[in-house]
Design a protein around this motif. Structure first.
Motif, short mmCIF file in Angstrom:
data_model
loop_
_atom_site.label_atom_id
_atom_site.label_comp_id
_atom_site.label_asym_id
_atom_site.label_seq_id
_atom_site.Cartn_x
_atom_site.Cartn_y
_atom_site.Cartn_z
N LEU A 1 0.78 -1.23 0.00
CA LEU A 1 0.00 0.00 0.00
C LEU A 1 0.82 1.29 0.00
N LEU B 1 1.70 -1.49 -5.67
CA LEU B 1 0.24 -1.35 -5.63
C LEU B 1 -0.41 -1.87 -6.90
N ALA C 1 -4.70 4.40 -1.21
CA ALA C 1 -4.15 3.23 -0.54
C ALA C 1 -3.47 3.62 0.77
#
Length: 412
Positions: free
Chosen positions: A307, A313, A334
């Motif tokens: 994240l 990601l 995120a």
């Protein structure tokens, strides 16, 4: 003692059964400090200090009292082809109002009707909790409760109809003909849901929602998000306290760790649940899935290392997006999810801060011309038929497993 979790719905412990049946048989019931009489009127409260020791009772809602015959007519006698779904409370039906005054009031001709299952252990408590909380609020991001019905053994709740069903059905609907939600709509839904929670937390009673998850986020015809199902809502702590202590009910995977471990419920326990939903929106995966490979069954444990890095990601973003999302702003979301999932409530942002952050991301996203919308995604009018019988309150679930967990102590 044991804590009972359901993956898609909570259930009450078996010891509650006799108490609920006793209350249901009485002419007057009082579960949260407000008194309801069998004839559907609202007499003055007697104080309710035993049920609500702090004396914090929400104002009486101004709701329409429907007759059972009206609702039978509206749902075509609860015909099977009007069935929208089923949950722990009972079945939910789509109905059509013929009352011109109600329609002129802006409620629309379509309604959703929750009907209590006579065998439900939680139904009576949920029925009154919905009236106590949702009936007293009015906000663009909360589902509107139009009224209720109580005749003999029949307990029903009447809501505005949500044309696009639940967020859960869009993200995880099995065998669904729905197209995946594009990035723009996902962000719009998150902003609306965040505003709804922020409103609850900022209210005089600091209401804690307690069961925030994708199946409780409903979408209207324009994909505006509205929070539904207040069966577990709780009045928050007073100014002198940081939390309330209560029995642990909720949905596994979404409940905050401090709540599960101690029964201490904070306003920011809802923020944790919101963080979980943000992860599900980014990945298109359920928070818990025993069918995934080892090490990936718990979404939070699996994706947390991804994240904070834009390149990592990309490996967990929902493949249904087809790469059509702004990587810069998906990383910001995120990272926001990551801070919402902090173990300590004090380290999480408030829902107002979450909402403002999402709004800023959306504003910058548009200003820089990075909005990515799939032009083939159907408009509200184009896909209305597809969702006509999607549940606006309790979408059908294929998994319905209860999990007993040890309760560390006794909560009130």
């Amino acid at each position: 003692m044991f804590l009972i979790f359901k993956r898609s719905r909570y259930i009450t412990k078996a010891g509650d059964s006799e108490a609920i049946k006793t209350k249901a048989a009485s002419n007057i019931i009082s579960l949260t400090g407000r008194i309801f009489s069998r004839n559907g009127q609202f007499p003055a409260s007697s104080g309710g200090h035993e049920a609500c020791p702090t004396g914090e009772i929400l104002p009486l809602p101004k709701l329409r009292i429907f007759s059972f015959s009206e609702l039978k007519a509206a749902t075509r006698n609860f015909r099977s082809d009007t069935l929208l779904g089923e949950g722990g409370f009972g079945k939910v039906y789509k109905g059509w109002l013929s009352d011109k005054a109600m329609i002129m009031d802006g409620s629309g001709p379509e309604i959703a009707v929750k009907r209590l299952n006579a065998e439900s252990l939680q139904g009576l408590q949920e029925w009154q909790s919905e009236i106590n909380f949702l009936g007293g609020f009015c906000h663009a991001n909360l589902v509107k409760l139009l009224g209720y019905c109580w005749e003999d053994k029949e307990l029903l709740l009447i809501y505005e109809f949500m044309q696009k069903g639940s967020l859960d059905s869009h993200l995880f609907g099995n065998g669904s003909s729905l197209l995946p939600l594009p990035w723009e709509l996902r962000l719009k839904i998150l902003i609306g849901a965040a505003r709804g929670l922020a409103y609850l937390h900022a209210s005089d009673k600091k209401v804690i929602y307690r069961d925030f998850k994708t199946s409780n986020i409903l979408l209207d015809g324009s994909y505006n998000a509205k929070i539904s199902d207040f069966g577990l809502a709780k009045i928050g702590p007073t100014a002198s306290k940081s939390h309330v202590t209560t029995r642990v009910y909720g949905t596994e995977g979404y409940a905050a760790p401090e709540y599960v471990a101690t029964g201490h419920l904070y306003v920011k326990s809802d923020v944790y649940g919101f963080g979980v939903v943000m992860l599900e929106m980014l990945t298109g995966l359920r928070v818990l899935d025993p069918n995934r490979p080892d090490g990936q069954q718990n979404l939070i444990e699996w994706v947390t290392p991804y994240l904070s890095d834009r390149r990592k990601l990309k490996n967990i973003m929902d493949s249904h997006l087809g790469g059509k999302y702004p990587s810069r702003y998906s990383l910001e979301i995120a990272q926001l999810a990551l801070v919402c999932l902090e173990n300590e409530p004090k380290d999480r942002p408030s829902m107002q801060e979450v909402a403002e952050t999402l709004e800023r991301i959306d504003s910058v996203n548009h200003r820089h011309g990075e909005a990515l919308v799939d032009s083939e995604y159907p408009t509200a009018s184009q896909d209305q038929k597809i969702l006509q019988y999607r549940s606006p309150l309790h979408p059908r679930q294929n998994v319905n497993i209860a999990y007993p967990l040890p309760l560390p102590t006794t909560f009130s």
